[in-house]
Write a protein that holds these residues in place. Structure first.
Motif, PDB file in Angstrom:
ATOM      1  N   ILE A  73       0.862  -1.175   0.000  1.00 56.70           N
ATOM      2  CA  ILE A  73       0.000   0.000   0.000  1.00 56.70           C
ATOM      3  C   ILE A  73       0.899   1.224   0.000  1.00 56.70           C
ATOM      4  CG2 ILE A  73      -1.706   1.311   1.293  1.00 56.70           C
ATOM      5  CD1 ILE A  73      -2.649  -1.355   2.466  1.00 56.70           C
ATOM      6  N   SER A  74       0.730   2.090  -0.953  1.00 55.96           N
ATOM      7  CA  SER A  74       1.574   3.274  -1.010  1.00 55.96           C
ATOM      8  C   SER A  74       0.751   4.460  -1.497  1.00 55.96           C
ATOM      9  CB  SER A  74       2.749   2.994  -1.955  1.00 55.96           C
ATOM     10  OG  SER A  74       3.453   4.180  -2.197  1.00 55.96           O
ATOM     11  N   VAL A  75       0.488   5.379  -0.616  1.00 61.68           N
ATOM     12  CA  VAL A  75      -0.237   6.601  -0.973  1.00 61.68           C
ATOM     13  C   VAL A  75       0.571   7.774  -0.404  1.00 61.68           C
ATOM     14  CG1 VAL A  75      -2.415   7.863  -0.799  1.00 61.68           C
ATOM     15  CG2 VAL A  75      -2.433   5.357  -0.720  1.00 61.68           C
ATOM     16  N   ASP A  76       1.058   8.627  -1.269  1.00 57.51           N
ATOM     17  CA  ASP A  76       1.842   9.765  -0.786  1.00 57.51           C
ATOM     18  C   ASP A  76       0.965  10.701   0.035  1.00 57.51           C
ATOM     19  OD1 ASP A  76       4.064   8.804  -1.920  1.00 57.51           O
ATOM     20  OD2 ASP A  76       4.140  10.215  -3.601  1.00 57.51           O
ATOM     21  N   HIS A  77       1.567  11.325   1.033  1.00 60.77           N
ATOM     22  CA  HIS A  77       0.835  12.260   1.885  1.00 60.77           C
ATOM     23  C   HIS A  77       1.588  13.569   2.043  1.00 60.77           C
ATOM     24  CE1 HIS A  77      -1.713   8.927   2.941  1.00 60.77           C
ATOM     25  NE2 HIS A  77      -2.504   9.763   3.570  1.00 60.77           N
TER      26      HIS A  77
END
Lengths: 381, 394
Positions: free
Chosen positions: B247-251
């Motif tokens: 899971i990789s979602v930039d923040h």
């Protein structure tokens, strides 16, 4: 009719596209402080707030047990704190249950979400789906809603013109709401020329990215006078969960919403919603949902949504005077934003959009895409 | 020259160009270094959807340098070594921006060994080389036997496994009267071991013979685990599949004014706490409110930067930060410090200089722990890592 619960205070920050200058902790604090000040409520363990119910989402906050990061700014230390990770309207239902059961008599109910924080809210809502079967196919709350939109619009005679009209109206109404996200006024042609995100949903058909926080103080009927002179009463709540896998669901049946609404109506003693309820606030993530949910709560005949729009139904039934979710509230907070509008209207504090002495309101929230879970609340003066 | 899992490190670099996916490298303009210890150094340069791989001594301008040994590098590339485990155990290190290195995963298709087919002789050698480690003592308690494998033809030979007291010893020898003796052609035996041919078929066709305790021959599948050819994945016994998902979602996080003050302080080599106007306690790092008094805490005070250690915990594993991929070398000292100006529980959490983790005293009862001072990063950006670590204040 059963017992009722009072909403004695409601505070919110303005819905904005990107509250880059503040953490969500600060946004919540801006809601809590005026509640304490206006009601005089304390955190005294005998007479004050012993329980706090918060609404937030782990994925959008990028931390597990997202409420753990906000307990201090909602005053929750050394007392009960419980989180609702569905649409916020269920947090209100939960607070109501706490009070009616006698477990608590004063409950603080707060929520926050910053959609601007993540790279993409579509990536975040993709995570709501099954990791093996649905996520790899790109299903998220927007693309899933498009399936429902296609099926429903076909059946209910709703077309691109109707959707454009819904968007234009939403923005006009929201312009009168000082807490609404400030959006550009658009024409029907602009809506019809906006690019498709997922056919038939165009960019302007889907609620824009928004940051928001709110707080409310709820208490038992007996104690309401201590905190305000003009409470709004919650007299009914109902919710219903449909299947998780979209393939298991009849996506045009409004099954869950009909159930949730009928439970709320029966609790509040509502026999004929169209006649008895003065305003309806529906969580329309996307424009097609306005007529569809209106059918679900029983103010439009089944699959007559297209005709309803043509006949000016939304104005006649006083639906989404706030601008609705479509104008912009963050995911999961649509329900609380609908309750907020009902609160102002019932108290006569809705400014330019004030109705003439409304007595009863319906607020609705939806969790997930395609109406997987619905919650309905009846509020009264 | 190394030759791990039958694959040379060089093969992985040599095939990079044919495995390159320009669509995965869109917008990338960076160099990546590979320091494969004992083998050599390589530099990968990616720009404008093109790549170049070359041997290079200077990896100074690379955004990330992978430092590992040949075994681990090949193992990770062919999926025989779990990258995360190698990373956590320190066998696979990254100097620089781990997030940037992650991009390279999108740039290349998976490495598939281009090595020549193994010969029958290669297989036979490998099968017997791995026989002892495939021995399953739990399945054969009390077994006291000898098994002779008489493998005939090209690539063959004669081996005897002696199983006794829960151990298995294999020697390349022929002995008198083993408990059981198998006689089979080398190519046929390879087919049996790879699951291409059933042993019973060979026996009934007269292509194999068993002498002695034939019931023991039927138990070989229990005595030894299944042979897996180099580079192959083990077949699951049931229809269970392991799915790897990341899971990789930039923040992008807001700091707000309170956290902002603290981080700005670090940039200026200052450690800032905020002080509750009601109870007077300090919060470090500062937070919007005092959770106990439920009041805003606008006032800040500078504390430290020196202080004494209260607790030093030594961690022997290091999970990467899920937001940045950054990690720490193990073992490392995770410390609780009472900075000057703070009291009671107003402690600060940070890291201890690695070569001093066994040298410091903790605070117990009346005794104060070792005094420490922060070591500041050269380039400070307003992050908790602007302090590299604390060290003993000598």
């Amino acid at each position: 009719m059963g017992k009722r619960v009072a909403i004695c205070a409601l505070e919110q920050v303005k819905n904005e596209p990107d509250i880059w200058y503040q953490r969500f902790q600060g946004m919540l604090l801006d809601c809590l402080e005026p509640i304490l000040e206006k009601t005089g409520v304390t955190f005294d363990m005998d007479k004050g707030i012993r329980n706090v119910i918060t609404c937030s989402d782990d994925v959008f906050d990028a931390r597990t047990i997202s409420d753990s990061g906000i307990t201090d700014v909602v005053g929750a230390h050394f007392r009960g704190e419980e989180k609702m990770a569905q649409d916020s309207i269920n947090g209100l239902g939960y607070a109501m249950a706490c009070i009616l059961s006698g477990h608590d008599d004063v409950v603080l109910y707060m929520g926050h979400c910053k959609e601007s924080q993540a790279e993409s809210r579509y990536m975040n809502t993709n995570l709501a789906y099954d990791p093996f079967y649905m996520r790899p196919l790109g299903i998220d709350f927007l693309s899933a809603n498009a399936f429902q939109a296609r099926a429903y619009m076909e059946k209910a005679g709703v077309d691109d013109d109707h959707l454009a009209e819904i968007v234009v109206r939403s923005r006009k109404n929201a312009a009168k709401n000082p807490y609404a996200r400030e959006n550009e006024m658009v024409s029907g042609d602009q809506v019809k020329n906006s690019p498709y995100l997922a056919d038939p949903i165009r960019e302007l058909h889907f609620y824009p990215m928004t940051d928001w926080a709110f707080g409310m103080l709820l208490c038992s009927e007996e104690r309401a006078k201590e905190f305000c002179d003009n409470p709004v009463w919650v007299t009914g709540y109902g919710s219903c969960m449909d299947s998780y896998f979209p393939g298991d669901r009849d996506i045009i049946s409004n099954f869950a919403l009909k159930n949730a609404a009928s439970r709320a109506y029966s609790m509040a003693g509502v026999k004929n919603p169209q006649k008895e309820i003065d305003l309806f606030e529906l969580t329309d993530q996307s424009a097609y949902q306005l007529p569809m949910w209106a059918e679900g709560v029983g103010i439009v005949d089944e699959f007559a949504g297209g005709k309803w729009i043509e006949e000016g139904g939304p104005d006649k039934s006083q639906v989404n005077l706030s601008g609705g979710m479509l104008n912009g509230n963050p995911v999961m907070l649509g329900g609380a934003a609908r309750v907020a509008e009902a609160w102002y209207q019932l108290r006569g504090e809705a400014g330019d959009r004030q109705l003439k002495k409304p007595k009863k309101a319906l607020a609705h929230g939806v969790t997930g895409a395609m109406g997987q879970h619905h919650g309905v609340v009846i509020l009264e003066k | 020259m190394s030759d791990q899992f039958g694959i040379k490190v060089e093969e992985i670099f040599d095939t990079m160009e044919e495995r390159f996916r320009p669509e995965g490298a869109e917008g990338v303009d960076a160099s990546y270094g590979y320091d494969i210890q004992g083998v050599g150094k390589w530099k990968l340069t990616v720009k404008d959807g093109q790549m170049k791989i070359e041997e290079a001594n200077d990896l100074g301008d690379c955004v990330a340098v992978t430092i590992t040994d040949a075994d681990t590098f090949v193992g990770v590339n062919i999926g025989q070594v779990d990258a995360m485990k190698a990373f956590n155990s320190g066998k696979f290190k990254v100097d620089g921006d781990l997030g940037a290195l992650g991009q390279t995963a999108k740039m290349f298709t998976k490495f598939v060994s281009g090595k020549k087919e193994m010969t029958v002789g290669d297989f036979i050698q490998d099968m017997f080389a791995t026989l002892e480690e495939r021995f399953q003592p739990k399945n054969v308690e009390g077994l006291d036997v000898t098994i002779t494998y008489d493998i005939q033809g090209d690539g063959g030979g004669c081996w005897t496994a002696t199983i006794k007291d829960g151990t298995c010893v294999l020697k390349e020898e022929r002995i008198e009267k083993p408990t059981v003796r198998l006689e089979v052609g080398a190519a046929d035996w390879v087919d049996v071991m790879l699951g291409k041919v059933d042993a019973m078929t060979l026996l009934s066709a007269g292509k194999a013979a068993i002498e002695g305790d034939s019931s023991l021959a039927l138990k070989l599948g229990e005595i030894f685990s299944k042979y897996i050819a180099p580079g192959e994945m083990a077949e699951p016994e049931q229809e269970l599949v392991r799915l790897k998902k990341v899971i990789s979602v930039d923040h992008r996080f807001a700091t707000g004014p309170v956290m902002g003050k603290f981080l700005q302080g670090l940039k200026n080599k200052k450690i800032i706490a905020n002080k509750c106007p009601k109870c007077g306690r300090l919060q470090l790092p500062p937070r919007e409110v005092c959770a106990i008094c439920r009041v805003r805490v606008p006032g800040v005070v500078e504390v430290g930067p020196k202080g004494h250690i209260t607790i030093n915990d030594i961690a022997y594993y290091s999970s990467p930060d899920p937001l940045t991929g950054e990690t720490r070398e193990t073992p490392y000292g995770s410390i609780n410090i009472l900075l000057d100006g703070c009291k009671g529980n107003e402690t600060f959490w940070h890291l201890l200089r690695r070569d001093q983790i066994f040298e410091v005293e903790e605070s117990w009862n009346e005794k104060k722990g070792t005094r420490v001072r922060p070591v500041w990063a050269e380039n400070r950006i307003g992050s908790i890592k602007d302090i590299l670590y604390f060290e003993i204040d000598k």
